[in-house]
Design a protein around this motif. Structure first.
Motif, PDB file in Angstrom:
ATOM      1  N   VAL A 167      38.631  20.904  15.808  1.00 46.24           N
ATOM      2  CA  VAL A 167      37.597  21.797  15.283  1.00 46.24           C
ATOM      3  C   VAL A 167      36.250  21.413  15.868  1.00 46.24           C
ATOM      4  O   VAL A 167      35.872  20.234  15.841  1.00 46.24           O
ATOM      5  CB  VAL A 167      37.516  21.736  13.744  1.00 46.24           C
ATOM      6  N   ASP A 168      35.517  22.393  16.393  1.00 53.09           N
ATOM      7  CA  ASP A 168      34.139  22.183  16.831  1.00 53.09           C
ATOM      8  C   ASP A 168      33.198  22.909  15.880  1.00 53.09           C
ATOM      9  O   ASP A 168      33.307  24.135  15.711  1.00 53.09           O
ATOM     10  CB  ASP A 168      33.922  22.710  18.254  1.00 53.09           C
ATOM     11  N   LEU A 169      32.290  22.168  15.241  1.00 51.35           N
ATOM     12  CA  LEU A 169      31.222  22.762  14.454  1.00 51.35           C
ATOM     13  C   LEU A 169      30.057  23.025  15.397  1.00 51.35           C
ATOM     14  O   LEU A 169      29.529  22.103  16.020  1.00 51.35           O
ATOM     15  CB  LEU A 169      30.803  21.819  13.327  1.00 51.35           C
ATOM     16  N   PHE A 170      29.628  24.268  15.501  1.00 53.57           N
ATOM     17  CA  PHE A 170      28.778  24.741  16.594  1.00 53.57           C
ATOM     18  C   PHE A 170      27.519  25.368  16.017  1.00 53.57           C
ATOM     19  O   PHE A 170      27.589  26.257  15.168  1.00 53.57           O
ATOM     20  CB  PHE A 170      29.589  25.772  17.384  1.00 53.57           C
ATOM     21  N   HIS A 171      26.356  24.884  16.453  1.00 49.13           N
ATOM     22  CA  HIS A 171      25.091  25.462  15.992  1.00 49.13           C
ATOM     23  C   HIS A 171      24.229  25.806  17.200  1.00 49.13           C
ATOM     24  O   HIS A 171      24.041  24.983  18.096  1.00 49.13           O
ATOM     25  CB  HIS A 171      24.339  24.492  15.087  1.00 49.13           C
ATOM     26  N   VAL A 172      23.698  27.025  17.220  1.00 50.71           N
ATOM     27  CA  VAL A 172      22.883  27.496  18.337  1.00 50.71           C
ATOM     28  C   VAL A 172      21.406  27.309  18.020  1.00 50.71           C
ATOM     29  O   VAL A 172      20.926  27.712  16.956  1.00 50.71           O
ATOM     30  CB  VAL A 172      23.161  28.980  18.639  1.00 50.71           C
ATOM     31  N   ILE A 173      20.688  26.677  18.962  1.00 51.64           N
ATOM     32  CA  ILE A 173      19.228  26.530  18.875  1.00 51.64           C
ATOM     33  C   ILE A 173      18.606  27.582  19.784  1.00 51.64           C
ATOM     34  O   ILE A 173      18.836  27.568  21.005  1.00 51.64           O
ATOM     35  CB  ILE A 173      18.788  25.133  19.331  1.00 51.64           C
ATOM     36  N   GLU A 174      17.828  28.476  19.204  1.00 48.56           N
ATOM     37  CA  GLU A 174      17.272  29.578  19.988  1.00 48.56           C
ATOM     38  C   GLU A 174      15.904  29.260  20.596  1.00 48.56           C
ATOM     39  O   GLU A 174      15.342  30.086  21.310  1.00 48.56           O
ATOM     40  CB  GLU A 174      17.200  30.840  19.138  1.00 48.56           C
ATOM     41  N   ASP A 175      15.361  28.093  20.320  1.00 47.70           N
ATOM     42  CA  ASP A 175      14.181  27.624  21.059  1.00 47.70           C
ATOM     43  C   ASP A 175      14.336  26.133  21.310  1.00 47.70           C
ATOM     44  O   ASP A 175      15.082  25.445  20.613  1.00 47.70           O
ATOM     45  CB  ASP A 175      12.877  27.939  20.305  1.00 47.70           C
ATOM     46  N   ASP A 176      13.635  25.623  22.315  1.00 47.72           N
ATOM     47  CA  ASP A 176      13.877  24.250  22.770  1.00 47.72           C
ATOM     48  C   ASP A 176      12.930  23.239  22.135  1.00 47.72           C
ATOM     49  O   ASP A 176      12.735  22.150  22.670  1.00 47.72           O
ATOM     50  CB  ASP A 176      13.784  24.171  24.296  1.00 47.72           C
ATOM     51  N   SER A 177      12.345  23.571  20.992  1.00 47.35           N
ATOM     52  CA  SER A 177      11.423  22.647  20.338  1.00 47.35           C
ATOM     53  C   SER A 177      12.185  21.497  19.700  1.00 47.35           C
ATOM     54  O   SER A 177      13.345  21.630  19.309  1.00 47.35           O
ATOM     55  CB  SER A 177      10.605  23.379  19.270  1.00 47.35           C
ATOM     56  N   GLU A 178      11.510  20.368  19.581  1.00 46.03           N
ATOM     57  CA  GLU A 178      12.108  19.208  18.935  1.00 46.03           C
ATOM     58  C   GLU A 178      12.393  19.494  17.464  1.00 46.03           C
ATOM     59  O   GLU A 178      13.389  19.022  16.901  1.00 46.03           O
ATOM     60  CB  GLU A 178      11.164  18.010  19.065  1.00 46.03           C
ATOM     61  N   GLU A 179      11.527  20.286  16.849  1.00 43.42           N
ATOM     62  CA  GLU A 179      11.713  20.628  15.442  1.00 43.42           C
ATOM     63  C   GLU A 179      13.002  21.426  15.234  1.00 43.42           C
ATOM     64  O   GLU A 179      13.765  21.165  14.299  1.00 43.42           O
ATOM     65  CB  GLU A 179      10.517  21.439  14.943  1.00 43.42           C
ATOM     66  N   ALA A 180      13.255  22.406  16.121  1.00 45.65           N
ATOM     67  CA  ALA A 180      14.473  23.216  16.010  1.00 45.65           C
ATOM     68  C   ALA A 180      15.710  22.352  16.233  1.00 45.65           C
ATOM     69  O   ALA A 180      16.723  22.511  15.548  1.00 45.65           O
ATOM     70  CB  ALA A 180      14.429  24.356  17.021  1.00 45.65           C
ATOM     71  N   ARG A 181      15.626  21.438  17.190  1.00 46.88           N
ATOM     72  CA  ARG A 181      16.764  20.558  17.461  1.00 46.88           C
ATOM     73  C   ARG A 181      17.041  19.647  16.262  1.00 46.88           C
ATOM     74  O   ARG A 181      18.197  19.420  15.886  1.00 46.88           O
ATOM     75  CB  ARG A 181      16.498  19.737  18.720  1.00 46.88           C
ATOM     76  N   ASP A 182      15.975  19.122  15.656  1.00 47.20           N
ATOM     77  CA  ASP A 182      16.147  18.245  14.494  1.00 47.20           C
ATOM     78  C   ASP A 182      16.757  19.018  13.329  1.00 47.20           C
ATOM     79  O   ASP A 182      17.633  18.498  12.615  1.00 47.20           O
ATOM     80  CB  ASP A 182      14.804  17.642  14.077  1.00 47.20           C
TER      81      ASP A 182
END
Length: 266
Positions: A167-182
């Motif tokens: 199983v892969d739990l998959f989350h898409v980040i639609e902008d490359d900011s550090e806040e979005a990644r965190d």
């Protein structure tokens, strides 16, 4: 549900719940997939399974070989007819597995579908007839947060357990900011923390940067045998105006998609 530390629920947790119910399924591939999903979830929740008698007198014939033994404590045939509402009212099922309706109406997005309506009283999982049913080695579960995602994770793990799949739990980040990644990593970590040590070996998490989440999920879903995702959280009007990630993936993915509609607890 996935909110507890052990992802394989016990009888105690569902002591007051009714059985899992597999509704009438017309198409052969969708029928076999629905049967597999219903058996896997019934086994995970340690509940009985009720199967529409429209399938056949020998329910095991509707299952892939890997699902034909020890996948629920009992299987009972029920008459469902053209509507599932009386069945849901009578049996108070823990979950309902049905074929997904494909609305051809121009304004179909403005109306709630059957699964949304039924999810006011029970968990509902919808399946389609795409792809193969006999081999499931990999499951993609896109994570967006919310109670629909929790049911999607529970279902994905139940199916993976039944098929010895990853199983892969998959989350898409639609902008490359550090806040979005965190934020994305925190979301994945919070889901992963609810999975028992025995299941964690089959689960991986994946942050994926892309400008469009629906397109990214659709593209990646084609590399997996099955995708399980949560239903839309917006209302019909908002989905009609702004679109819906899960609705777009359902329309455009070439591989099979299961959509999880968690019971409305409000």
């Amino acid at each position: 549900m996935i909110g507890v530390s052990d992802t394989q629920p016990t009888n105690e947790k569902y002591a007051t719940a009714g059985p899992c119910v597999l509704g009438p399924i017309g198409d052969g591939t969708a029928r076999r997939r629905a049967a597999s999903v219903a058996h896997a979830l019934a086994t995970s929740r340690e509940l009985d399974l009720m199967v529409s008698t429209e399938l056949s007198s020998d329910h095991s014939e509707q299952l892939p070989e890997s699902h034909r033994e020890s996948h629920c404590s009992s299987t009972t045939g029920i008459e469902t007819g053209n509507t599932l509402d009386p069945v849901v009212s009578r049996h108070n099922p823990s979950a309902l597995v049905v074929k997904r309706n494909a609305s051809g109406r121009l304004l179909g997005g403005l109306f709630s579908d059957r699964a949304e309506r039924l999810s006011t009283t029970t968990d509902v999982l919808t399946v389609d007839g795409r792809g193969d049913t006999d081999r499931i080695a990999s499951v993609l579960v896109p994570i967006a947060g919310g109670h629909h995602s929790q049911l999607a994770v529970e279902t994905g793990l139940a199916i993976a357990r039944a098929n010895d799949a990853a199983v892969d739990l998959f989350h898409v980040i639609e902008d490359d900011s550090e806040e979005a990644r965190d934020r994305g990593q925190t979301l994945l970590d919070s889901v992963l923390a609810t999975i028992s040590d025995g299941e964690a070996d089959r689960v991986d998490t994946w942050l994926y940067e892309a400008p469009n989440a629906p397109e990214a999920i659709t593209e990646q879903s084609n590399y997996y045998d099955l995708t399980v995702m949560g239903a839309p959280t917006d209302g019909p009007l908002e989905r009609f105006v702004f679109g819906s990630t899960s609705k777009q993936v359902q329309r455009e993915a070439d591989s099979p998609v299961i959509v999880a509609h968690a019971k409305d607890t409000e």
